[in-house]
Design an enzyme around this catalytic site. Structure first.
Site, PDB file in Angstrom:
ATOM      1  N   GLU A 119       0.869  -1.175   0.000  1.00 13.17           N
ATOM      2  CA  GLU A 119       0.000   0.000   0.000  1.00 13.17           C
ATOM      3  C   GLU A 119       0.901   1.217   0.000  1.00 13.17           C
ATOM      4  O   GLU A 119       1.615   1.470   0.972  1.00 13.17           O
ATOM      5  CB  GLU A 119      -0.937   0.039   1.206  1.00 13.17           C
ATOM      6  CG  GLU A 119      -1.913   1.202   1.068  1.00 13.17           C
ATOM      7  CD  GLU A 119      -2.807   1.383   2.267  1.00 13.17           C
ATOM      8  OE1 GLU A 119      -2.710   2.443   2.916  1.00 13.17           O
ATOM      9  OE2 GLU A 119      -3.590   0.461   2.567  1.00 13.17           O
ATOM     10  N   CYS A 165      -2.603   8.025   4.164  1.00 15.82           N
ATOM     11  CA  CYS A 165      -2.573   7.684   2.733  1.00 15.82           C
ATOM     12  C   CYS A 165      -3.888   8.037   2.051  1.00 15.82           C
ATOM     13  O   CYS A 165      -3.894   8.383   0.861  1.00 15.82           O
ATOM     14  CB  CYS A 165      -2.305   6.194   2.564  1.00 15.82           C
ATOM     15  SG  CYS A 165      -0.769   5.620   3.291  1.00 15.82           S
TER      16      CYS A 165
END
Length: 509
Positions: A237, A271
């Site tokens: 990720e 994020c």
């Protein structure tokens, strides 16, 4: 001239600069030794089964709850977060443990498989899920407890052992969480933590059987390349530049509140933060006015535990603070308006919540990940332009669209190139544990969470076949004869051909 890496790394509080601890900068040999211990412990851990493993995880959940305040204080000391942000660190992990331990045995249960043709009628077939022996988990500084818990729960439940490597900037709170598992609970020694800088992380990649990494796209690419060389899987990720689209028929109160929260939660150091906003022209000015008013009211600082006196805290590293400053200065130089905020505080690593209006895609704040408390807003003519600009990015982690027309929101969502799209909400996909969380394009490979995927991603499927009838020999075994070959060919035709002429060995019409 070569320089020797320091044996110890100082951990400082970004809110005031004080040293709050030191950790070892562990060597490649030390990492390999830890991985070897885990590899030795793994078969017994797998043999316990998911129910027994789940019991250990539930004990750990209770330990997290019992130590919640102390852990929050430790998070604050190394991140400079507000108490509101620090106190969220354990909450998601507690929810994940509850969900996965409840459903894990079902997720991991062997799956019966039916034969695809009568030829397989004598076989019993199933798929079982066998864990990777050692999983390496490398996590960033923005969520020192929350980030590891996103993955370590599913990995341990799957039956792997887990070698974790937290960021060298924020290792202390995760070290304590692992100590709680190992020492306070006396759980099986299947969870370890190593500390250090980049070389330590590289050593983890070289010592394990699967890698789960959260961090920058640049580092993720290097990890993917190394995993490719070793022929081991990785799940990544990586960065995000999450777009928010606000259409002219949107509920402005909800949309502006969502932007203020989604863009500034954890000081924008997430994020899936809202990193850029596209607003249709008819409501652009009013949107900017309302969101500026709400962002101007965000309180900044590291408040005392339990106070909830501020919304956002410090920027975790000086390097990240400089990136934020550079993006804001670049936007100003290219014509953006700062409607609130725009500069760092005089003491500590704090940056004011900042709204940038009248931005465009020539600006760094719209092209590169800022990872800070800024909200750039761009006017667009219509939804087609909004979609085109939202997709004009190397990243594709998540996105959001606001419209009072469900069909219109769905139409836009279906065109966005992102791993998740929230309609009339932001960041909500993170909290829905039955949904996959993963990025498209340079935002990553693979997914985390997502129901059974949260556990099965750490497993290898194994096909198992047994005989219903124990015959002396299979018809296709040696010795070969013309008679057996003709019989097999005829049987194949009878089962596979699409018409009776071909089944009887004649040419089709």
């Amino acid at each position: 001239m070569t320089t020797t890496a320091p044996a110890l790394i100082e951990v400082r509080c970004p809110a005031d600069g004080r040293i709050v601890g030191t950790v070892a900068n562990q060597t490649r040999d030390e990492v390999a030794a830890v991985a070897a211990r885990l590899r030795e412990a793994q078969p017994a851990w797998e043999a316990l089964g998911p129910e027994a493993r789940g019991k250990h995880l539930r004990d750990w959940r209770d330990w997290l709850l019992d130590n919640e305040r102390r852990l929050g204080e430790l998070v604050q000391s190394e991140t400079g977060k507000s108490w509101a942000d620090a106190s969220m660190e354990t909450a998601l992990g507690v929810d994940i443990i509850t969900y996965l331990t409840k459903n894990g045995p079902e997720f991991l249960a062997p799956r019966k498989v039916s034969p695809h043709s009568p030829a397989g009628a004598t076989k019993k077939m199933r798929v079982v899920y066998r864990p990777y022996p050692v999983v390496g988990l490398i996590t960033p500084w923005n969520g020192p407890i929350g980030n590891p818990l996103l993955d370590v729960v599913g990995a341990l439940l799957a039956g792997t052992t887990v070698l974790t490597k937290p960021s060298e900037f924020t290792p202390l709170s995760w070290i304590e969480v692992v100590r709680g598992w190992r020492e306070d609970l006396g759980a099986p020694q299947v969870l370890e933590v190593v500390t250090g800088a980049g070389e330590t992380g590289a050593a983890v990649v070289d010592a394990v059987d699967m890698v789960m990494f959260t961090g920058s796209a640049r580092t993720g690419k290097r990890i993917a390349a190394r995993c490719g060389e070793r022929l081991i899987p990785c799940s990544l990720e990586l960065g995000g530049k999450d777009a928010m689209i606000v259409l002219a028929d949107a509920d402005l109160d909800r949309a502006t509140s969502a932007a203020a929260w989604g863009g500034f939660l954890n000081a924008g150091q997430a994020c899936i933060s809202v990193e850029r906003v596209y607003v249709e022209a008819p409501i652009y000015d009013e949107f900017v006015r309302r969101v500026t008013e709400k962002v101007a009211g965000i309180r900044v600082g590291m408040d005392s535990p339990g106070e909830f006196a501020t919304e956002i805290g410090a920027i975790a590293t000086e390097d990240q603070l400089q990136i934020i400053e550079t993006h804001v200065e670049d936007a100003k130089a290219k014509g953006a308006r700062i409607t609130t905020g725009g500069q760092r505080r005089s003491s500590g690593q704090f940056f004011e919540p900042t709204v940038l209006a009248d931005v465009n895609h020539s600006m760094d704040c719209m092209r590169h990940e800022t990872f800070g408390p800024t909200l750039p807003i761009m006017k667009v003519a219509n939804e087609d332009e909004a979609v085109r600009l939202a997709n004009d990015s190397p990243y594709g982690l998540s996105a959001s669209v606001f419209s009072s027309n469900p069909d219109r929101a769905q139409r836009v969502a279906d065109q966005l190139q992102a791993g998740a799209v929230n309609m009339n909400n932001v960041l909500s996909n993170l909290f829905q544990l039955t949904l996959p969380m993963g990025g498209w394009k340079e935002s990553g490979i693979g997914t985390r969470l997502g129901g059974s995927n949260a556990v099965l991603k750490f497993c290898r499927p194994q096909a198992q076949i047994s005989e219903r009838v124990a015959m002396k020999s299979e018809v296709y075994w040696f010795p070969i004869s013309k008679r057996k070959a003709v019989m097999q060919a005829r049987a194949m035709r009878m089962m596979a051909a699409g018409d009776w002429r071909r089944r009887l060995g004649l040419r089709g019409r």
